[in-house]
Design a protein around this motif. Structure first.
Motif, short mmCIF file in Angstrom:
data_model
loop_
_atom_site.label_atom_id
_atom_site.label_comp_id
_atom_site.label_asym_id
_atom_site.label_seq_id
_atom_site.Cartn_x
_atom_site.Cartn_y
_atom_site.Cartn_z
N GLN A 3 0.86 -1.18 0.00
CA GLN A 3 0.00 0.00 0.00
C GLN A 3 0.90 1.24 0.00
OE1 GLN A 3 -0.68 -2.49 2.63
NE2 GLN A 3 -1.83 -3.47 0.99
N LEU A 4 0.55 2.19 -0.86
CA LEU A 4 1.35 3.40 -1.02
C LEU A 4 0.46 4.63 -0.78
CD1 LEU A 4 3.17 2.39 -4.33
CD2 LEU A 4 4.09 2.24 -2.02
N VAL A 5 0.95 5.55 0.01
CA VAL A 5 0.19 6.77 0.31
C VAL A 5 1.10 7.98 0.11
CG1 VAL A 5 -1.12 8.05 2.00
CG2 VAL A 5 -1.29 5.56 1.94
N SER A 21 6.22 12.88 -0.35
CA SER A 21 6.52 11.65 0.37
C SER A 21 5.58 10.55 -0.09
CB SER A 21 6.36 11.84 1.88
OG SER A 21 7.22 12.84 2.36
N CYS A 22 6.07 9.32 -0.02
CA CYS A 22 5.26 8.15 -0.35
C CYS A 22 5.55 7.10 0.71
CB CYS A 22 5.60 7.64 -1.74
SG CYS A 22 4.80 6.09 -2.18
N CYS A 96 3.17 7.76 -6.74
CA CYS A 96 4.27 6.82 -6.57
C CYS A 96 3.76 5.44 -6.93
CB CYS A 96 4.86 6.86 -5.16
SG CYS A 96 3.76 6.35 -3.85
N ALA A 97 4.67 4.60 -7.38
CA ALA A 97 4.32 3.27 -7.85
C ALA A 97 5.48 2.32 -7.60
CB ALA A 97 3.99 3.31 -9.34
N ALA A 98 5.16 1.04 -7.51
CA ALA A 98 6.18 0.04 -7.21
C ALA A 98 6.01 -1.18 -8.09
CB ALA A 98 6.12 -0.36 -5.74
N GLY A 117 -0.14 4.56 -5.55
CA GLY A 117 -0.80 5.38 -4.56
C GLY A 117 -1.95 6.13 -5.19
N GLN A 118 -2.61 6.94 -4.36
CA GLN A 118 -3.80 7.66 -4.82
C GLN A 118 -3.47 8.96 -5.51
OE1 GLN A 118 -2.61 7.88 -1.81
NE2 GLN A 118 -2.70 10.08 -1.34
N GLY A 119 -2.24 9.42 -5.37
CA GLY A 119 -1.79 10.65 -6.02
C GLY A 119 -1.90 11.87 -5.13
N THR A 120 -1.06 12.85 -5.41
CA THR A 120 -1.10 14.13 -4.71
C THR A 120 -0.94 15.24 -5.73
OG1 THR A 120 -0.17 15.40 -2.85
CG2 THR A 120 1.40 14.12 -4.17
N GLN A 121 -1.76 16.28 -5.60
CA GLN A 121 -1.78 17.35 -6.60
C GLN A 121 -0.65 18.34 -6.34
OE1 GLN A 121 -4.07 18.00 -9.30
NE2 GLN A 121 -2.52 19.56 -9.79
N VAL A 122 0.07 18.66 -7.40
CA VAL A 122 1.07 19.72 -7.38
C VAL A 122 0.67 20.76 -8.41
CG1 VAL A 122 3.48 20.33 -7.84
CG2 VAL A 122 2.94 18.22 -6.59
N THR A 123 0.51 21.99 -7.96
CA THR A 123 0.15 23.08 -8.86
C THR A 123 1.18 24.19 -8.73
OG1 THR A 123 -2.20 22.57 -8.58
CG2 THR A 123 -1.64 24.73 -9.51
#
Length: 126
Positions: A3-5, A21-22, A96-98, A117-123
């Motif tokens: 599991q990746l967060v 971070s992941c 992130c991915a594995a 992971g579910q992803g995180t937004q960067v703007t």
């Protein structure tokens, strides 16, 4: 199962820095290749950087080379992406991915990664 967060995304101005971070759970990442990918609206998911966890071997996309740095913390089973000199074109959802380190198919192809992971937004604003 892994599991990746992800965390650490946000809204910044051009030229700023962010650290993503992941955090991984379920299994140690020592036998995996772990990468960062990003996807902007209307575009395909693209490779950003990856690391072969056990030996720390890193690879970067040309578009981020010299600005981004991928690293890992073995004790925390956590992957990082330090992003400096951010540009508006870096705006995307970052994932992130594995995949198994024994899988020698191209590490820049997101299709070969098993865990995401579910992803995180960067703007990044101009």
């Amino acid at each position: 199962q892994v599991q990746l967060v992800e965390s650490g995304g946000g809204l910044v101005q051009a030229g700023a820095s962010l650290r993503l971070s992941c955090a991984a759970s379920g299994r140690t990442l020592s036998t995996y290749t772990v990468g960062w990918f990003r996807q902007a609206p209307g575009k395909e998911r693209e490779f950003v950087a990856r690391i072969r966890w056990s030996i720390g071997l890193t690879v970067y996309a040309d578009s981020v080379k010299g600005r981004f740095s991928i690293s890992r913390d073995n004790a925390k089973n956590t992957l990082y992406l330090q992003m400096n000199s951010l540009k508006p074109e870096d705006t995307a959802v970052y994932y992130c991915a594995a995949k198994s380190a024994a899988d020698y198919r191209p590490g820049s192809n997101p299709s070969y990664y098993n865990y995401w992971g579910q992803g995180t937004q960067v703007t990044v604003s101009s």
